[in-house]
Enzyme design. Structure first.
Site, mmCIF file in Angstrom:
data_model
loop_
_atom_site.group_PDB
_atom_site.id
_atom_site.type_symbol
_atom_site.label_atom_id
_atom_site.label_comp_id
_atom_site.label_asym_id
_atom_site.label_seq_id
_atom_site.Cartn_x
_atom_site.Cartn_y
_atom_site.Cartn_z
ATOM 1 N N CYS A 174 -49.977 -20.651 -3.340
ATOM 2 C CA CYS A 174 -51.046 -19.932 -2.653
ATOM 3 C C CYS A 174 -50.432 -18.976 -1.616
ATOM 4 O O CYS A 174 -49.419 -19.290 -1.012
ATOM 5 C CB CYS A 174 -52.033 -20.826 -1.923
ATOM 6 S SG CYS A 174 -52.896 -21.978 -2.989
ATOM 7 N N ARG A 218 -46.881 -16.437 -5.736
ATOM 8 C CA ARG A 218 -47.090 -17.772 -5.157
ATOM 9 C C ARG A 218 -48.226 -18.533 -5.844
ATOM 10 O O ARG A 218 -48.486 -19.695 -5.534
ATOM 11 C CB ARG A 218 -47.405 -17.644 -3.659
ATOM 12 C CG ARG A 218 -46.274 -17.055 -2.851
ATOM 13 C CD ARG A 218 -46.712 -16.791 -1.428
ATOM 14 N NE ARG A 218 -46.966 -18.014 -0.704
ATOM 15 C CZ ARG A 218 -46.052 -18.671 -0.004
ATOM 16 N NH1 ARG A 218 -44.819 -18.218 0.057
ATOM 17 N NH2 ARG A 218 -46.361 -19.772 0.639
ATOM 18 N N TRP A 251 -52.945 -21.068 -6.266
ATOM 19 C CA TRP A 251 -52.339 -21.984 -7.230
ATOM 20 C C TRP A 251 -53.118 -23.284 -7.076
ATOM 21 O O TRP A 251 -53.053 -23.933 -6.036
ATOM 22 C CB TRP A 251 -50.863 -22.190 -6.919
ATOM 23 C CG TRP A 251 -50.140 -23.010 -7.940
ATOM 24 C CD1 TRP A 251 -49.636 -22.574 -9.120
ATOM 25 C CD2 TRP A 251 -49.844 -24.405 -7.880
ATOM 26 N NE1 TRP A 251 -49.044 -23.610 -9.800
ATOM 27 C CE2 TRP A 251 -49.153 -24.750 -9.060
ATOM 28 C CE3 TRP A 251 -50.088 -25.418 -6.949
ATOM 29 C CZ2 TRP A 251 -48.717 -26.033 -9.339
ATOM 30 C CZ3 TRP A 251 -49.652 -26.706 -7.217
ATOM 31 C CH2 TRP A 251 -48.970 -27.000 -8.403
ATOM 32 N N ASN A 299 -53.816 -22.246 2.581
ATOM 33 C CA ASN A 299 -52.652 -22.561 1.748
ATOM 34 C C ASN A 299 -52.195 -23.965 2.129
ATOM 35 O O ASN A 299 -51.895 -24.213 3.294
ATOM 36 C CB ASN A 299 -51.546 -21.530 2.029
ATOM 37 C CG ASN A 299 -50.220 -21.920 1.397
ATOM 38 O OD1 ASN A 299 -50.193 -22.654 0.404
ATOM 39 N ND2 ASN A 299 -49.131 -21.426 1.940
ATOM 40 N N GLU A 355 -30.669 -27.119 -16.582
ATOM 41 C CA GLU A 355 -31.231 -25.825 -16.187
ATOM 42 C C GLU A 355 -31.701 -25.038 -17.423
ATOM 43 O O GLU A 355 -32.767 -24.429 -17.411
ATOM 44 C CB GLU A 355 -30.185 -25.038 -15.374
ATOM 45 C CG GLU A 355 -30.570 -23.645 -14.949
ATOM 46 C CD GLU A 355 -31.837 -23.565 -14.096
ATOM 47 O OE1 GLU A 355 -32.351 -24.598 -13.656
ATOM 48 O OE2 GLU A 355 -32.336 -22.440 -13.916
ATOM 49 N N LYS A 398 -35.572 -23.889 -18.017
ATOM 50 C CA LYS A 398 -35.975 -22.497 -18.248
ATOM 51 C C LYS A 398 -36.857 -22.399 -19.492
ATOM 52 O O LYS A 398 -37.887 -21.743 -19.494
ATOM 53 C CB LYS A 398 -34.761 -21.574 -18.446
ATOM 54 C CG LYS A 398 -33.957 -21.205 -17.241
ATOM 55 C CD LYS A 398 -34.636 -20.306 -16.241
ATOM 56 C CE LYS A 398 -35.412 -21.089 -15.237
ATOM 57 N NZ LYS A 398 -34.767 -21.633 -14.092
ATOM 58 N N HIS A 432 -26.791 -43.300 -26.588
ATOM 59 C CA HIS A 432 -27.443 -44.470 -25.997
ATOM 60 C C HIS A 432 -28.960 -44.412 -26.137
ATOM 61 O O HIS A 432 -29.676 -45.025 -25.341
ATOM 62 C CB HIS A 432 -27.042 -44.597 -24.520
ATOM 63 C CG HIS A 432 -25.570 -44.843 -24.355
ATOM 64 N ND1 HIS A 432 -24.958 -46.022 -24.702
ATOM 65 C CD2 HIS A 432 -24.578 -44.018 -23.927
ATOM 66 C CE1 HIS A 432 -23.653 -45.936 -24.479
ATOM 67 N NE2 HIS A 432 -23.397 -44.717 -24.011
ATOM 68 N N LYS A 455 -44.344 -19.639 -7.621
ATOM 69 C CA LYS A 455 -42.969 -19.386 -7.194
ATOM 70 C C LYS A 455 -42.549 -20.287 -6.038
ATOM 71 O O LYS A 455 -41.424 -20.734 -5.969
ATOM 72 C CB LYS A 455 -42.834 -17.917 -6.801
ATOM 73 C CG LYS A 455 -41.421 -17.482 -6.471
ATOM 74 C CD LYS A 455 -40.584 -17.350 -7.708
ATOM 75 C CE LYS A 455 -39.128 -17.133 -7.396
ATOM 76 N NZ LYS A 455 -38.270 -17.582 -8.500
HETATM 77 C C1 F6R Z 1 -37.471 -23.091 -11.765
HETATM 78 C C2 F6R Z 1 -38.087 -22.932 -10.464
HETATM 79 C C3 F6R Z 1 -38.434 -24.148 -9.680
HETATM 80 C C4 F6R Z 1 -37.802 -24.058 -8.292
HETATM 81 C C5 F6R Z 1 -38.260 -25.227 -7.414
HETATM 82 C C6 F6R Z 1 -37.578 -25.217 -6.062
HETATM 83 O O1 F6R Z 1 -37.259 -21.881 -12.399
HETATM 84 O O2 F6R Z 1 -38.286 -21.852 -10.012
HETATM 85 O O3 F6R Z 1 -38.025 -25.315 -10.341
HETATM 86 O O4 F6R Z 1 -36.411 -24.057 -8.441
HETATM 87 O O5 F6R Z 1 -39.638 -25.160 -7.248
HETATM 88 O O6 F6R Z 1 -37.842 -24.047 -5.377
HETATM 89 P P1 F6R Z 1 -36.964 -23.580 -4.145
HETATM 90 O O7 F6R Z 1 -35.604 -23.299 -4.652
HETATM 91 O O8 F6R Z 1 -37.653 -22.356 -3.633
HETATM 92 O O9 F6R Z 1 -36.964 -24.704 -3.153
#
Ligand code: F6R
Length: 601
Positions: free
Chosen positions: A2, A27, A76, A100, A477, A481, A500, A596
């Site tokens: 948000c 956000r 959000w 927020n 990772e 993604k 396992h 984000k």
């Molecule tokens: C993955 C992604 C999220 C962030 C997580 C932590 O692509 O963007 O998994 O990595 O929400 O966010 P930060 O790094 O901002 O604490």
């Protein structure tokens, strides 16, 4: 998670709010809304989904320019589905609020207000704020008292902007847990609010990054704060407009610019045969016998990668915790532990809370972060900025590569201080570090290959990304993604652990993406991949070495250092997930259900 904006002034309020929301859309984009106040008339516009839907509504409604005050929100969803009814701003009888965060005790407040005759129309936690305010105002006729009493009743994390017809020249504001900035506009009598710096740049010079527990009332007459401990700061004016620069998506642009921004991450920190940090000196690890790193998501994967490097290079014990788990496990904390948090945004609620706990326990802390002036950077003892520039794609890319390189440099810096590394070894590590920008260059051939592979790797019952050592967090990772932007099921797994249990899933419909570096445990991972191949899993290996049992292959360059292979493979994984997402027709930059910056727990 948000974003909120607010404006008081004589410019075009709608335009300022909408421009601000554009900056904050990353956000959350489940719904958007604005409320505009003109004397005692409030106009509200809301739309489901992204901001462009609200833009359309506003343009269809021919909204005028003569409002001098307004608030806006991009959502959000936490409580209540993404619907127009649940979109902010939320109305009571004569007031509107944007919020927020999460009001944890909303249920009990709501039940009580319903008994008192208030009618609720949304399923959100937020709506209680505006009813609570009106409830108190109806009893006292005093807006300030009503707002302060409202705040006193709320539990959880919140930043709030509230406007009301009973005091039509003011915005009531408060911060607790979620970020909020208040700014004096460049023009007289102008006040602005925002969740982050970006919407304010160009419009304001002086800002207050509100601390928890700070609030007040703003009007053209000025800003009245509820407390005296206010620190004004100067807002950086160089707006790094994050434009796509000809790329299809921000994510693509951010993958491509990694080789550039990584140079910034190393700038001044890599000197001839030394590593240097202006932000702290090595004394920070005097008396320290453990490094504990806390983070979430992609940043957690950078933390896991770093744990191998801290132990291998600095010979310091290193443990890693997912911040949301750390918070509630009643962790034992020793003052001999250096507490490191990693975060792109610096606002992730779980990581922020973990940092607060460590600080309270008296631990020394380092914040590895991309966003200066964020909540974490203001709280930590030391901040090391990753300097990735604004990251707009919701799926994190350059944040991860810059975090990893900064942590690698920190491991070497501590190694030198502890005499845990010879100068020759340090020189060879520094030599490798200097090669990282090259390893991150996207070569056309690799991009084209991932495009072609994306045709094939769409169907099936799932993906395993496997690797060993630092290539295990890299596998995590890669899987994250893919999940985030393609919505396909994927798991990252330590290659040696497949036997396992998970190997039971192996069949031709199971896709294995195998990270097979030449410079680290090649033979070990090769055996693990052979075991999967023998059970007919479809295998795509990423490696500089040909591997005859692979069905598909992404070739990386031969180098002398496993970390250079790491970064090149990272690019391959990022491109592959992006191309699969494109082929599926998904929104690469704004995948469903995500945001984000995750400022709720
Ligand atoms: C993955 C992604 C999220 C962030 C997580 C932590 O692509 O963007 O998994 O990595 O929400 O966010 P930060 O790094 O901002 O604490």
């Amino acid at each position: 998670m948000c974003g909120i904006v607010g404006y008081i002034g004589s410019k075009n309020t709608t335009e300022i709010l909408m421009d601000g929301l554009k900056e904050l859309e990353y956000r959350g984009y489940d719904s958007t809304g604005i409320a505009l106040l003109d004397n005692d008339k409030i106009e509200v516009y809301k739309a489901l989904g992204k901001l462009k839907n609200l833009e359309q509504k506003i343009s269809d409604a021919n909204v005028g320019e003569n409002h001098f005050l307004g608030i806006g929100h991009t959502r959000w969803a936490t409580h209540g589905k993404p619907t127009e009814l649940n979109a902010h701003p939320h109305l009571g009888e004569y007031s509107y609020v944007v919020h927020n965060g999460i009001i944890e005790n909303y249920k009990e407040i709501k039940d009580k207000l319903i008994q008192d005759g208030h009618k609720f129309i949304s399923q959100t936690d937020t709506e209680v704020i505006v009813h609570l305010f009106e409830n108190y105002y109806n009893n006292s006729n005093d807006t300030k008292e009503a707002f302060q009493k409202t705040i006193a009743d709320l539990k959880g994390a919140y930043s709030i902007l509230l406007i009301s017809k009973v005091q039509p020249d003011s915005i009531f504001f408060f911060k607790h847990g979620s970020p909020l900035i208040v700014a004096k506009g460049k023009e007289e009598k102008e006040v602005l609010f925002s969740s982050t710096d970006a919407p304010l740049i160009g419009l304001a010079d002086d800002v207050v990054y509100l601390e928890d527990g700070m609030g007040g009332i703003a009007s053209p007459a000025g800003i009245e704060f509820f407390s005296d401990e206010i620190t004004w700061s100067t807002l950086p004016q160089s707006k790094q407009y994050a434009q796509k620069d000809g790329f299809r998506f921000f994510m693509e642009k951010e993958i491509y610019e990694q080789h550039d921004v990584i140079t910034d991450s190393m700038l001044g920190r890599l000197q001839d045969d030394q590593i240097h940090f202006d932000e702290f000196d090595a004394k920070i690890i005097e008396g320290i016998d453990e490094i504990k790193i806390c983070a979430c998501g992609t940043s957690y994967h950078a933390a896991l990668t770093a744990s191998y490097l801290f132990e291998r290079l600095s010979k310091i014990r290193c443990s890693v915790e997912i911040a949301s788990e750390f918070r509630y496990k009643e962790p034992l904390m020793s003052k001999k532990t250096l507490f490191v948090v990693i975060s792109q945004s610096g606002e992730t609620a779980d990581t922020l809370e973990a940092l607060k706990m460590a600080k309270k326990a008296g631990l020394k802390s380092i914040v590895v972060c991309n966003v200066d002036n964020s909540s974490m950077t203001r709280l930590g003892d030391v901040t090391v900025l990753t300097r990735a520039g604004i990251e707009k794609g919701v799926a994190s890319t350059k944040a991860f590569s810059t975090q990893t390189v900064v942590l690698w440099m920190m491991a070497l810096y501590f190694a030198k201080f502890k005499n845990a590394i010879s100068q020759d070894k340090l020189n060879s590590e520094i030599f490798a570090l200097r090669e990282v920008p090259k390893a991150l260059i996207v070569c056309d051939k690799m991009h084209e290959k991932t495009r072609r592979l994306s045709k094939r790797y769409l169907h099936g019952h799932g993906f395993f990304f496997i690797g060993r050592d630092v290539f295990f967090p890299l596998a995590l990772e890669g899987a994250l993604k893919l999940k985030e932007i393609s919505y396909l099921h994927a798991e990252g797994y330590p290659a040696g652990e497949m036997k396992h249990g998970p190997i039971a899933l192996a069949d031709p419909e199971l896709f294995t993406i195998a990270l097979m570096p030449q410079n680290l445990h090649y033979d070990k991972i090769k055996s693990n991949v052979e075991e999967l191949s023998a059970r007919d899993s479809t295998i795509c290996s990423i490696s500089p070495l040909d591997f005859e049992l692979s069905d598909d292959f992404i070739k990386t360059n031969k180098t002398d250092h496993y970390m250079l292979e790491f970064f090149e493979m990272l690019v391959a994984l990022q491109l592959l997930s992006m191309e699969i997402s494109v082929r599926l027709g998904n929104d690469v930059d704004m995948p469903r259900n995500l945001a984000k910056s995750v400022t709720v727990e």
